[in-house]
Design an enzyme around this catalytic site. Sequence first.
Site, PDB file in Angstrom:
ATOM      1  N   GLY A   1       7.009 -14.019  23.952  1.00 24.34           N
ATOM      2  CA  GLY A   1       6.847 -12.586  24.174  1.00 24.34           C
ATOM      3  C   GLY A   1       7.111 -11.711  22.973  1.00 24.34           C
ATOM      4  O   GLY A   1       7.252 -10.488  23.127  1.00 24.34           O
TER       5      GLY A   1
ATOM      6  N   GLU B   1      -6.382 -15.023  28.995  1.00 25.05           N
ATOM      7  CA  GLU B   1      -7.267 -14.477  30.013  1.00 25.05           C
ATOM      8  C   GLU B   1      -6.557 -13.421  30.857  1.00 25.05           C
ATOM      9  O   GLU B   1      -7.133 -12.381  31.198  1.00 25.05           O
ATOM     10  CB  GLU B   1      -7.794 -15.596  30.915  1.00 25.05           C
ATOM     11  CG  GLU B   1      -8.718 -16.578  30.228  1.00 25.05           C
ATOM     12  CD  GLU B   1      -7.941 -17.657  29.476  1.00 25.05           C
ATOM     13  OE1 GLU B   1      -6.693 -17.619  29.482  1.00 25.05           O
ATOM     14  OE2 GLU B   1      -8.592 -18.536  28.880  1.00 25.05           O
TER      15      GLU B   1
END
Length: 426
Positions: A313, A69
């Site tokens: 990441g 989100e």
Amino acid sequence: MSGSRPWPAPLRLYGWAANLLQGQAFRRVSERLGSQGVEPVRQRERLGHPTLVRPPGRLVWFHAASVGESLSILPLVRLLAPRVQVLVTTVTASSAGIMARRLPAGVLHQFAPIDSGPAVRRFLDHWQPDLAVVVESEIWPQMLRMSAHRGVPLVLMNARFSPRSLRNWARAPRSARAVLGLFARIVTQTEGMREALVSLGADPTRTVVGGNMKASAPPPPDNPEERARIAGLLQDAPVWAAVSTHPGEEEAVLAAHLHLRERLPGTRLILVPRHPERAAEIGALIDRTGLAWTRRSAGESPATAVHLADTLGETGLWFRLAPLVFLGGSFVPVGGHNPWEAAQCGAALLIGPLRDTVAGDVAALEAVGAAMTVQRPEDLGPVAMDLLGRADRLDAMRAAGLGLASAQIGRTEAIARDLLGMLADA
């Protein structure tokens, strides 16, 4: 909005319970954040205690739950940041880490207050937002009502509710109308979601279809030098990846890889668990298969049958290296994960049937031939084998995903103009 109207009894009961259990709720979230390396002073942001100074000027507050989100709002944040102050709140340590790396300079991040009256009050007293944008399904009744009561315009952006959530709200129609009535604007991902929310009581004149912002978010970061180095190691070996896997899925992925290795002996698998802290457990599973493996967090290169990518990441690197990706959270009842990042990086997608939270996204990608559903774990190997053995079909899937993702980008600028217009009118 309806911030000062009588609040239905179920919502009053919820508020009473949330206030009473504030201490217990904070202990639970504090323990979780602490176990993930978040220092105590930042944990107290969940009680509304700020750790940053509010800058002068108009401030837009974005609230997103977790990684997917929060990433979806980055294009909007980048467009708004030069014009207004922007604060982003999230609730997970992983999302905080990614926001620290990817938010534009000057944009602030805090952990969101838990939904108790005292915590929300402290948060609002300090930050005094001029516009609040909550993302997808972040419906926290006290946070929303207290914001509306202070005259803060509320926007529900990229609105998406699971079928179960919609059914639950339908059982409490007065509460649904009260909460949805707080929003000045609701922007849904699809026409079907708009119809569902209007049926629950959302004002049809304030509820519009805006598409899926995750599709227009920028792709995850690349590491071209590292990608070139690894590609050189892999040479011409067939490569596929399993990304964001959960317990119960790694077994299926490894079985599929054994199937592939029997027919394409040099095939490499990049295995990227959703939670890297499970690496030791997954390593034991790989050992039981007899496959040789390397581990990213140990500084090892993918020079064997399986490379366990247990770092955070780096999904952008793996999505670009592997032409074919199985997206996890879809063979177990997690609801699926955002498929757009893989498509934006040029990967063809395989996904299991349990993807309620991203069903619309997957349907859109399947409609153009960019994704395929694998109904049973035991079918993963044969389906992957078929695609890795047909370069023309795999290339077509990859191109279709890139094309569809690119077509979404223009929508974000229109949404940014709309938000700035609301801010000017507030």
